[in-house]
Design an enzyme around this catalytic site. Structure first.
Site, short mmCIF file in Angstrom:
data_model
loop_
_atom_site.label_atom_id
_atom_site.label_comp_id
_atom_site.label_asym_id
_atom_site.label_seq_id
_atom_site.Cartn_x
_atom_site.Cartn_y
_atom_site.Cartn_z
N LYS A 37 43.98 50.01 30.97
CA LYS A 37 43.53 50.79 32.11
C LYS A 37 43.50 50.12 33.40
O LYS A 37 43.28 50.54 34.54
CB LYS A 37 42.25 51.51 31.77
CG LYS A 37 42.02 52.39 30.35
CD LYS A 37 40.71 52.77 30.04
CE LYS A 37 40.57 53.27 28.84
NZ LYS A 37 39.07 53.50 28.30
N GLY A 38 43.37 48.88 33.12
CA GLY A 38 43.01 48.08 34.55
C GLY A 38 43.85 48.16 35.73
O GLY A 38 43.20 48.24 36.72
N GLU A 92 49.97 44.71 36.87
CA GLU A 92 49.11 44.27 36.15
C GLU A 92 47.73 44.02 36.90
O GLU A 92 47.98 43.77 38.27
CB GLU A 92 49.36 42.95 35.41
CG GLU A 92 49.47 43.13 33.96
CD GLU A 92 48.45 43.49 33.16
OE1 GLU A 92 47.36 43.89 33.65
OE2 GLU A 92 48.14 42.91 31.86
N ASP A 93 46.53 44.24 36.49
CA ASP A 93 45.39 43.91 37.28
C ASP A 93 45.16 42.54 37.23
O ASP A 93 44.89 41.84 38.44
CB ASP A 93 44.13 44.56 36.47
CG ASP A 93 44.12 44.17 35.14
OD1 ASP A 93 44.87 43.81 34.56
OD2 ASP A 93 42.97 44.74 34.56
N ASP A 96 45.58 36.25 32.86
CA ASP A 96 44.50 35.13 32.74
C ASP A 96 45.29 34.19 31.74
O ASP A 96 45.93 33.43 32.21
CB ASP A 96 43.29 36.09 31.98
CG ASP A 96 42.20 34.78 31.49
OD1 ASP A 96 42.12 33.81 32.13
OD2 ASP A 96 41.16 35.28 30.95
N LYS A 124 44.67 34.32 37.47
CA LYS A 124 43.75 33.21 37.07
C LYS A 124 44.40 32.30 36.38
O LYS A 124 44.91 32.43 35.24
CB LYS A 124 42.66 34.04 36.06
CG LYS A 124 41.57 34.91 36.76
CD LYS A 124 40.21 34.83 35.96
CE LYS A 124 40.24 35.82 34.73
NZ LYS A 124 39.02 36.11 34.30
N ASP A 152 37.40 46.13 34.35
CA ASP A 152 36.18 46.49 33.79
C ASP A 152 35.15 45.40 33.14
O ASP A 152 36.07 44.37 32.67
CB ASP A 152 36.47 47.60 32.68
CG ASP A 152 37.02 47.11 31.73
OD1 ASP A 152 38.12 46.36 31.64
OD2 ASP A 152 36.45 47.24 30.32
N ARG A 158 34.76 49.81 37.17
CA ARG A 158 36.33 50.05 37.62
C ARG A 158 36.22 50.66 38.89
O ARG A 158 36.93 50.52 39.67
CB ARG A 158 36.97 50.85 36.60
CG ARG A 158 37.08 50.31 35.16
CD ARG A 158 38.21 51.19 34.38
NE ARG A 158 38.20 50.85 32.96
CZ ARG A 158 38.92 50.14 32.44
NH1 ARG A 158 39.60 49.23 32.94
NH2 ARG A 158 38.73 49.89 31.17
P1 IMP Z 1 45.48 37.70 29.24
O1 IMP Z 1 46.01 38.15 27.90
O2 IMP Z 1 44.34 36.45 28.74
O3 IMP Z 1 46.34 37.13 30.31
O4 IMP Z 1 44.45 38.64 29.72
C1 IMP Z 1 44.88 39.84 30.45
C2 IMP Z 1 44.22 40.99 30.26
O5 IMP Z 1 42.82 40.76 29.96
C3 IMP Z 1 44.10 41.65 31.72
O6 IMP Z 1 45.24 42.62 31.45
C4 IMP Z 1 42.73 42.48 31.62
O7 IMP Z 1 42.54 43.67 31.08
C5 IMP Z 1 41.85 41.41 30.73
N1 IMP Z 1 41.06 40.64 31.57
C6 IMP Z 1 41.28 39.41 31.78
N2 IMP Z 1 40.53 38.67 32.69
C7 IMP Z 1 39.62 39.50 33.08
C8 IMP Z 1 38.46 39.70 34.04
O8 IMP Z 1 38.10 38.85 34.80
N3 IMP Z 1 38.00 40.83 34.41
C9 IMP Z 1 38.43 42.04 33.41
N4 IMP Z 1 39.61 42.00 32.67
C10 IMP Z 1 40.10 40.68 32.40
MG MG Z 2 45.28 44.47 32.17
#
Ligand code: IMP
Ligand code: MG
Length: 169
Positions: A37-38, A92-93, A96, A124, A152, A158
């Site tokens: 949803k982000g 994407e939001d 990470d 990030k 979120d 959100r």
């Molecule tokens: P990744 O797979 O670790 O890159 O994480 C990506 C997903 O984790 C993003 O699409 C977000 O939905 C969630 N996410 C990662 N960091 C944050 C944050 O700081 N706040 C909220 N959601 C996050």
């Molecule tokens: Mg996301």
């Protein structure tokens, strides 16, 4: 809540990203794919700065419990459009570890888009595990947990018009 990126800066940056996409996607067959949803707030603002022909679709991924990455990524809602031979931009939001995005890229590639790019509001870098390439980045931020502007914590926050850091995180 500590403000990290203020509303005015987000508005300005989203407009800039829209302009770049306009320059890059003239005479293309652009499909913006929002990751629910982000990304829905970011996508809806970005879309209104795109003035080349564009269609929008969404997919939904389940990957996070609270602030901890489960490491398990799952497609919970698929696209409704066929993206074969089309120019796809994943919206994407936040990226990470990069695991979620890598999963989405691998999945969408099997459908043979003509091109596949990534636009993320936030990057990030500190916790990156998978080396994913990002074509459009709004802001690079430290490895803190952020909320607002679509992002979120347990489905809350959100609605904030800025991006903030939750107290104690
Ligand atoms: P990744 O797979 O670790 O890159 O994480 C990506 C997903 O984790 C993003 O699409 C977000 O939905 C969630 N996410 C990662 N960091 C944050 C944050 O700081 N706040 C909220 N959601 C996050
Ligand atoms: Mg996301």
């Amino acid at each position: 809540m500590k403000e990290l990126i203020k509303e005015a800066d987000i508005i300005k940056r989203v407009r800039e990203l829209g302009k770049k996409i306009n320059d890059d996607y003239k005479d293309k067959d652009l499909v913006l794919v929002g990751v629910l949803k982000g990304a829905f707030v970011f996508l809806s603002d970005l879309l209104r700065h795109v003035d080349v022909p564009v269609v929008v679709d969404f997919l939904s991924i389940s990957s996070y419990n609270g602030t901890e990455s489960s490491g398990v990524v799952r497609l919970t809602h698929d696209l409704s459009l066929n993206i074969e031979n089309r120019d796809v931009v994943i919206v994407e939001d936040v990226v990470d570890t990069g695991r979620t995005l890598q999963y989405i890229i691998d999945n969408l590639k099997t459908r043979k888009p003509r091109s596949l790019a990534v636009c993320t509001l936030l990057n990030k870098k500190e916790h990156r595990v998978v080396d994913v390439s990002l074509d459009y980045v709004g802001f690079t931020i430290p490895g803190v947990f952020v909320v607002g502007y679509g992002l979120d914590y347990r489905n809350q926050y959100r609605n904030l018009r800025y991006v903030g850091v939750l107290n104690g995180r």
